[in-house]
Design an enzyme around this catalytic site. Structure first.
Site, PDB file in Angstrom:
ATOM      1  N   CYS A 140     -66.917  90.277  50.623  1.00 20.54           N
ATOM      2  CA  CYS A 140     -65.719  89.222  50.208  1.00 20.54           C
ATOM      3  C   CYS A 140     -66.003  88.419  49.140  1.00 20.54           C
ATOM      4  CB  CYS A 140     -65.111  88.599  51.384  1.00 20.54           C
ATOM      5  SG  CYS A 140     -66.393  87.508  52.254  1.00 20.54           S
ATOM      6  N   HIS A 273     -65.620  83.842  55.261  1.00 18.99           N
ATOM      7  CA  HIS A 273     -65.033  84.576  54.645  1.00 18.99           C
ATOM      8  C   HIS A 273     -64.866  83.675  53.300  1.00 18.99           C
ATOM      9  CE1 HIS A 273     -62.388  88.052  53.438  1.00 18.99           C
ATOM     10  NE2 HIS A 273     -61.250  87.182  53.160  1.00 18.99           N
ATOM     11  N   ASN A 289     -57.088  85.294  48.162  1.00 19.65           N
ATOM     12  CA  ASN A 289     -57.850  86.048  49.669  1.00 19.65           C
ATOM     13  C   ASN A 289     -58.158  87.383  48.899  1.00 19.65           C
ATOM     14  OD1 ASN A 289     -58.747  87.535  51.648  1.00 19.65           O
ATOM     15  ND2 ASN A 289     -57.134  86.542  53.159  1.00 19.65           N
TER      16      ASN A 289
END
Length: 644
Positions: A140, A273, A289
């Site tokens: 990520c 994350h 995101n």
């Protein structure tokens, strides 16, 4: 040179270690762009390229990065990472081309085969606007980095790639310099040709992702952070900000700019994350995101949802830079500056093992030995690099790298004002010895006598630095004006000491007259492993390891509860009496006629440790004690004696 693509010229200039050549090459690239303006399909794009190149040339004129021979060797040694060859950049493919990467068992179950990505995406590698999304890989931070970078300068990504018929070569930044990493365009896909990799409409981001994972030779990757990712991909300066720190100023951070992402340790059910930051407005920022979706957040309230802010700065924005590659522990003095200086310290790594790095800052311009009182205490980062900012200052500052690693390093300084930085000179003379601890050896222990002791010899008045470093335990140094081994430290014996027992390191700094001195290292508790003792001086100094207290001697040992022990000496000899008891408080050495030759009483808080050196003639003697407990006797002598 005129026939070359100007992009290729920019590439050559950025990899050159000759500032003059790099500036001339950049100016030539700019001239070619200018000549193409009348026929250019995109005048605006070429004008922006010209401005960027001229700005880079101006920076290069100010940068100090000529390499010494030793630095060239250091950079060459950094050309291997986890078995992957990454030689310095020269605009050509790497001699080793990486094809398939290691996959985890779960990833193997999700793919069917590897395929040339050009068969899926065609020959148009880069999109005008990147639209990407994280898929099955645990990366990520990497995807967030690309998303955050895209609106600002996605062209930087295309500039790190060279293509030929069978491979793509990327320019990455690792171990102090730009390096080349070549990969094939083969990517893992499922039966319906769905890639395991990042979702993209073009092949470029997928190849960048493969090159990034090729540094670890595996797609099985548990994540990093965006500051590290863009440091490796583009050589951007990584800065990590803890959003809950009371010291940060978010308004100042926003004004400085840079490519930014944020990290959360508590995102839904997955825990850690990363998110990209885009569309900075007056009071808001868009948080994107990598899985898809975005949301506006108040800039000053980011700490409510995230723990860490990752910032990556393009080094081109700084007019002045100092860079040095070095081996082992070094210190640097930074001279007064009218502007802020950004400092980046990075280890040269050969594997992706866990490590940490920190850097402390001290006042002064001479070598630091005692690290107790820095003006800036560096945060210990679980990373191979660390970063700090030095505000404008009027006096010199000492930069001290702190790390368990003894590898090669690169230190880089960036500023809008001129930088003057140099190695801190060490004293001209240096000696060191390495030894092992032998159990508990603190100054009032029964085993103190077994400590290794050292003699230093000084021929003129000198500043002397004594340093002991131990991987474990609390340590101390004592300095005595003597030229022979001592059995214990008596009141008034010590010329200087390092103070209370300290973790890992102890230091004595003192100006000494010519003569001979004894140095005694001790540890507070039983400690395994070794230590290093180092002596530095501005004039000639000699360091000698003294022989053990019983070396080449006769030794008699006895444990008894009797009040006295009989000793027979057959010839003139020197004896060393060492007695340990828990209870009694007095000891006498008597001739046969009961004349007291030597006696000692406990008066300084020691627990029944007695020691004395005597020169005695042939005859019969008694060792007598005051007390009731068992006592342990050890007598060291030049000649044979009898004890009973």
């Amino acid at each position: 040179m005129a026939s070359l693509d100007p992009k290729a010229l920019v590439d050559i200039a950025s990899s050159s270690t000759n500032p003059s050549f790099a500036v001339k090459t950049l100016l030539r690239a700019s001239e070619i762009y200018i000549s193409q303006l009348p026929t250019a399909s995109s005048r605006r794009e070429r004008s922006q390229n010209i401005k960027s190149i001229l700005a880079q040339a101006e920076c290069l004129k100010q940068w100090n990065y000529g390499l010494s021979k030793s630095e060239e060797i250091i950079l060459l040694k950094g050309s291997l990472l986890s078995g992957c060859k990454v030689p310095p950049w020269n605009g050509k493919p790497s001699p080793e081309i990486i094809d398939q990467l290691v996959l985890s068992p779960d990833q193997i179950n999700q793919i069917d085969h590897w395929v040339d990505g050009r068969e899926i995406y065609g020959s148009n590698i880069w999109p005008d606007q990147m639209e990407i999304k994280q898929m099955l890989l645990s990366n990520c931070s990497f995807v967030a980095s690309l998303i955050a970078l895209s609106p600002l300068n996605a062209a930087n990504l295309s500039s790190i790639l060279l293509a030929d018929k069978s491979s793509f070569t990327f320019k990455i930044y690792l171990n102090g310099t730009y390096r080349r990493l070549s990969i094939t365009p083969n990517i893992p896909v499922s039966l319906d040709l769905t890639p395991l990799t990042v979702m993209s409409t073009h092949l470029g981001p997928i190849l960048v992702e493969k090159a990034f994972h090729a540094l670890r030779n595996s797609y099985d990757f548990q994540g990093s952070n965006s500051a590290t990712d863009l440091f490796l991909l583009l050589g951007y300066i990584p800065e990590i900000v803890r959003l809950h720190s009371p010291e940060i100023d978010l308004d100042e951070i926003r004004l400085r700019g840079g490519v930014m992402t944020v990290g959360s340790n508590k995102y839904e059910e997955i825990g850690q994350h990363n998110f990209a930051l885009t569309e900075f407005d007056q009071n808001t920022v868009r948080v994107v995101n990598p899985w898809g979706g975005s949301k506006l957040h108040e800039w000053t309230q980011l700490h409510r949802s995230f723990e860490t802010l990752y910032i990556s700065h393009d080094p081109v924005q700084f007019r002045h830079r100092y860079q040095k590659h070095f081996s082992g522990p070094q210190q640097f003095v930074v001279h007064p500056s009218h502007g802020e200086i950004c400092v980046l310290l990075s280890q040269h790594i050969s594997t992706w093992t866990d490590t940490w790095t920190a850097m402390d800052v001290f006042l002064g311009s001479t070598k630091i030995y005692d690290f107790k009182n820095p003006i800036l205490k560096g945060h210990k980062l679980d990373s191979f690099y660390t970063f700090c900012r030095l505000k404008p200052f009027s006096g010199p500052r000492i930069l001290v790298p702190v790390s368990p690693s003894s590898s090669n390093w690169t230190i880089s300084l960036y500023s809008q004002e001129s930088i003057y930085c140099e190695h801190v000179a060490s004293p001209a003379f240096r000696c060191k010895e390495i030894a092992l601890w032998k159990g508990t050896s603190k100054i009032n222990s029964s085993t103190f006598i077994t400590n290794q002791q050292y003699r230093i010899t000084i021929t003129s008045v000198s500043f002397v630095a004594l340093v002991i470093t131990s991987a474990k335990g609390l340590v101390r140094l004592d300095l005595l004006s003597s030229d022979e081994r001592v059995d214990r430290l008596r009141s008034g014996d010590c010329l200087a000491n390092s103070g209370n027992y300290q973790p890992s390191q102890a230091v004595i700094l003192k100006v000494l007259d010519p003569g001979k001195y004894i140095v005694i290292p001790t540890c507070f508790e039983s400690t395994e492993g070794g230590y290093e003792i180092q002596v530095e001086s501005d004039s000639f100094i000699k360091l000698e390891k003294l022989a053990p207290y019983d070396a080449g001697k006769f030794k008699k040992s006895l444990a008894t509860t009797n009040q006295q022990v009989h000793i027979t000496v057959s010839r003139l000899t020197e004896i060393w009496i060492i007695v340990l008891s828990r209870e009694f408080i007095g000891l006498q050495f008597l001739a046969e006629n009961e004349e007291v030759i030597w006696e000692e009483n406990i008066s300084d808080g020691r627990l029944g440790l007695f020691s004395g050196k005597l020169r005695v003639e042939k005859g019969f003697y008694f060792l007598k004690r005051v007390g009731e407990d068992e006592w342990n006797i050890e007598i060291i002598s030049d000649n044979r004696i009898e004890v009973g």
